[in-house]
Every structure is written in structure tokens, then in C-alpha cells.
Design a protein around this motif. Sequence first.
Motif, PDB file in Angstrom:
ATOM      1  N   ALA A 142       0.838  -1.206   0.000  1.00  0.00           N
ATOM      2  CA  ALA A 142       0.000   0.000   0.000  1.00  0.00           C
ATOM      3  C   ALA A 142       0.870   1.252   0.000  1.00  0.00           C
ATOM      4  CB  ALA A 142      -0.920  -0.001   1.227  1.00  0.00           C
ATOM      5  N   ASP A 165       0.381   5.613  -1.550  1.00  0.00           N
ATOM      6  CA  ASP A 165      -0.426   6.530  -2.350  1.00  0.00           C
ATOM      7  C   ASP A 165       0.345   7.095  -3.537  1.00  0.00           C
ATOM      8  OD1 ASP A 165       1.217   7.950  -0.598  1.00  0.00           O
ATOM      9  OD2 ASP A 165      -0.083   9.710  -0.657  1.00  0.00           O
ATOM     10  N   ALA A 192      -2.153  -8.176  -3.726  1.00  0.00           N
ATOM     11  CA  ALA A 192      -2.966  -6.968  -3.919  1.00  0.00           C
ATOM     12  C   ALA A 192      -2.121  -5.731  -3.656  1.00  0.00           C
ATOM     13  CB  ALA A 192      -4.184  -6.980  -2.990  1.00  0.00           C
ATOM     14  N   THR A 193      -2.553  -4.606  -4.249  1.00  0.00           N
ATOM     15  CA  THR A 193      -1.958  -3.303  -3.964  1.00  0.00           C
ATOM     16  C   THR A 193      -3.079  -2.333  -3.629  1.00  0.00           C
ATOM     17  OG1 THR A 193      -2.038  -2.621  -6.297  1.00  0.00           O
ATOM     18  CG2 THR A 193      -0.007  -3.700  -5.518  1.00  0.00           C
ATOM     19  N   ALA A 194      -2.733  -1.247  -2.943  1.00  0.00           N
ATOM     20  CA  ALA A 194      -3.744  -0.258  -2.546  1.00  0.00           C
ATOM     21  C   ALA A 194      -3.120   1.130  -2.560  1.00  0.00           C
ATOM     22  CB  ALA A 194      -4.295  -0.583  -1.164  1.00  0.00           C
ATOM     23  N   ARG A 195      -3.948   2.141  -2.807  1.00  0.00           N
ATOM     24  CA  ARG A 195      -3.467   3.526  -2.899  1.00  0.00           C
ATOM     25  C   ARG A 195      -3.775   4.353  -1.669  1.00  0.00           C
ATOM     26  NH1 ARG A 195      -2.649   5.524  -8.083  1.00  0.00           N
ATOM     27  NH2 ARG A 195      -1.995   7.426  -7.004  1.00  0.00           N
ATOM     28  N   ASN A 196      -4.523   3.788  -0.711  1.00  0.00           N
ATOM     29  CA  ASN A 196      -4.787   4.508   0.537  1.00  0.00           C
ATOM     30  C   ASN A 196      -5.077   3.489   1.643  1.00  0.00           C
ATOM     31  OD1 ASN A 196      -7.806   4.061   0.780  1.00  0.00           O
ATOM     32  ND2 ASN A 196      -7.717   5.109  -1.214  1.00  0.00           N
ATOM     33  N   GLU A 230      -8.590   1.547   1.490  1.00  0.00           N
ATOM     34  CA  GLU A 230      -8.565   0.499   0.469  1.00  0.00           C
ATOM     35  C   GLU A 230      -7.678  -0.661   0.917  1.00  0.00           C
ATOM     36  OE1 GLU A 230      -7.353  -0.130  -4.261  1.00  0.00           O
ATOM     37  OE2 GLU A 230      -6.855   1.746  -3.220  1.00  0.00           O
ATOM     38  N   ALA A 231      -6.556  -0.320   1.539  1.00  0.00           N
ATOM     39  CA  ALA A 231      -5.633  -1.358   2.011  1.00  0.00           C
ATOM     40  C   ALA A 231      -6.310  -2.272   3.024  1.00  0.00           C
ATOM     41  CB  ALA A 231      -4.398  -0.717   2.628  1.00  0.00           C
ATOM     42  N   ASP A 253      -9.518  -2.839   3.457  1.00  0.00           N
ATOM     43  CA  ASP A 253     -10.547  -3.651   2.794  1.00  0.00           C
ATOM     44  C   ASP A 253      -9.929  -4.859   2.094  1.00  0.00           C
ATOM     45  OD1 ASP A 253     -12.549  -1.981   3.649  1.00  0.00           O
ATOM     46  OD2 ASP A 253     -12.643  -0.825   1.779  1.00  0.00           O
ATOM     47  N   LYS A 254      -8.787  -4.653   1.455  1.00  0.00           N
ATOM     48  CA  LYS A 254      -8.126  -5.754   0.747  1.00  0.00           C
ATOM     49  C   LYS A 254      -7.450  -6.723   1.718  1.00  0.00           C
ATOM     50  CE  LYS A 254      -7.604  -3.530  -3.728  1.00  0.00           C
ATOM     51  NZ  LYS A 254      -6.698  -3.189  -4.848  1.00  0.00           N
ATOM     52  N   SER A 267       3.382  -1.041   3.947  1.00  0.00           N
ATOM     53  CA  SER A 267       2.527   0.142   3.829  1.00  0.00           C
ATOM     54  C   SER A 267       3.301   1.427   4.064  1.00  0.00           C
ATOM     55  CB  SER A 267       1.387   0.058   4.850  1.00  0.00           C
ATOM     56  OG  SER A 267       0.658   1.270   4.902  1.00  0.00           O
TER      57      SER A 267
END
Length: 260
Positions: free
Chosen positions: A7, A9, A32-36, A39-40, A42-43, A54
Motif C-alpha cells: 500500500a 499513495d 494486492a496493492t492499494a493507494r490509501n 482500500e488497504a 478492505d483488501k 505500507s
Amino acid sequence: MYKVLLADDERIILEGISSVIDWGSLETELVATARNGIEAYDKIVEHHPHIVISDIKMPGMDGLELAGKVRADFPDTQFIVLSGFGEFEYARCAMQHGVKNYLLKPCNEADIIETVTDAVNELKQREQERQLFEEIRYEQTIDTARKPCKQYSSIINEVVNIIYEHFSDKHLSLKWVAGEMLYMNADYLGKLFKQETGERFSGYLTKVRIEEAMKQIGQMDDVRVADLAERTGFGDNPQYFSQVFKKYTGVTPTEYRKAI
């Protein structure tokens, strides 16, 4: 394979780390990847990664909040924080949320590989500890099942019963059992006990005490080491109790509680 979630941003960092690392060679898989932070999380709920990498500053939920939430909901997850040079105080605060590793941005491939490898090794160690605990529990079950079938003499059966009834008494000793309970010579009773059980009285007593401590840790959500020491015959010496517990099980009482 150990699942990893990344994760950050900053898209360039997210894509850079994702593509530069040969995840398979580290026994990992980037799931998985996340931008915030939102979202992180949730994944994380969706994929249950073993390792989360992160950024410490993200919109929605920053890395510290995310680390705290993950620690509360998924305590076995290894958390690695990414921080800039001027964000060391954030990184230090992250340690309070159980974060053991952090990467200073900009980080190179070697740094990432080393940190992820450390996290994988920590996960492997925990798995080995759990396996050890399961083996110990299995052995305890077998011992319990066999105990009524052991053919000791009436005297040694009485000694064993006394141990199980009085193990919490820090003054319990072979001399006390021989002199105060059975009115026998302590040396003779000790030799007879060793001959029939294959163990010295002191070793048998210690085994009973530590196995009782393990049972109590498993039955109680939160029990202090000092209380365990008192309840299992080690008196007001929790440090000695912890040393004996680790010698017997390979881990400290606190580590044992986290692993079960």
C-alpha cells in the motif's frame, strides 16, 4: 507461499516495488496493492495477507492507524512500514503497534528483499512454535490417557498423587513428602521414585508445574506471568518461572500465549 499486500499513495513507488521484486524467490506472492489506508484495509480483510508493506502517510487512513487496526484484527500479520527520512518519529510510533520492520524511502531492491526475508523468517518461526505446541499438547493427551494404566507401587502412586494435589505449594519437596506425608527416609524414597518413574522427583514436579501453567494459559484470555508463577508453585519469582518455562517448552510464557 506467503501472501503480501503493498500500500502506497504514490503510484510510481507502488508500481516500482511491485515490479522490481521477484516475489516468488522470497517464497511470497503479491496478492494486492492499494493507494490509501481504507482500500488497504478492505483488501487485507479480503485476501488475509501474511505480510503488509505500507507507506506511513496515506489519505483516508495513515500507516499508523492501519498498523493498529491490523494488529487488533489480524495479530499474526507481519507489518512493514515505508517512511521518508523526516518521518522517523512516525516509524518509532509504529513500533508500538507491533511493527518490527520499516523501510526508509527511497529504498532499493536489496533493502526490500532483506526486510521481506526477515518477515518471512518470523512467520516460519511462529509456524514452528505452533507445531511444537501441538506436539506438546498431543504428548500431554497421550500422557493423560496412559496415566491410570501406569503400574507404580502403592508408595510411588501416593507420591504422584501428592505432587498433583500440592504442586502449587512452593515448599513442596521430596524431603517434605518423605518426612511429613509418608514418614520415610527421603534418600530411599527418591531412589525408589527414580527407579519406577525414570525421573527424579524434582524433574517430575517441574514437568507437572509447567504443564499446568500451559493449561492455564490456554484456558484464560489474559493471565499475568506473576500470577502463573504463584499458582504453579514458583512463588513470587516470575523471572525464574519464565526461565524454567522456556527451558521446558522452548519459548517464554508470553510467546506461548501469542502462539496458541
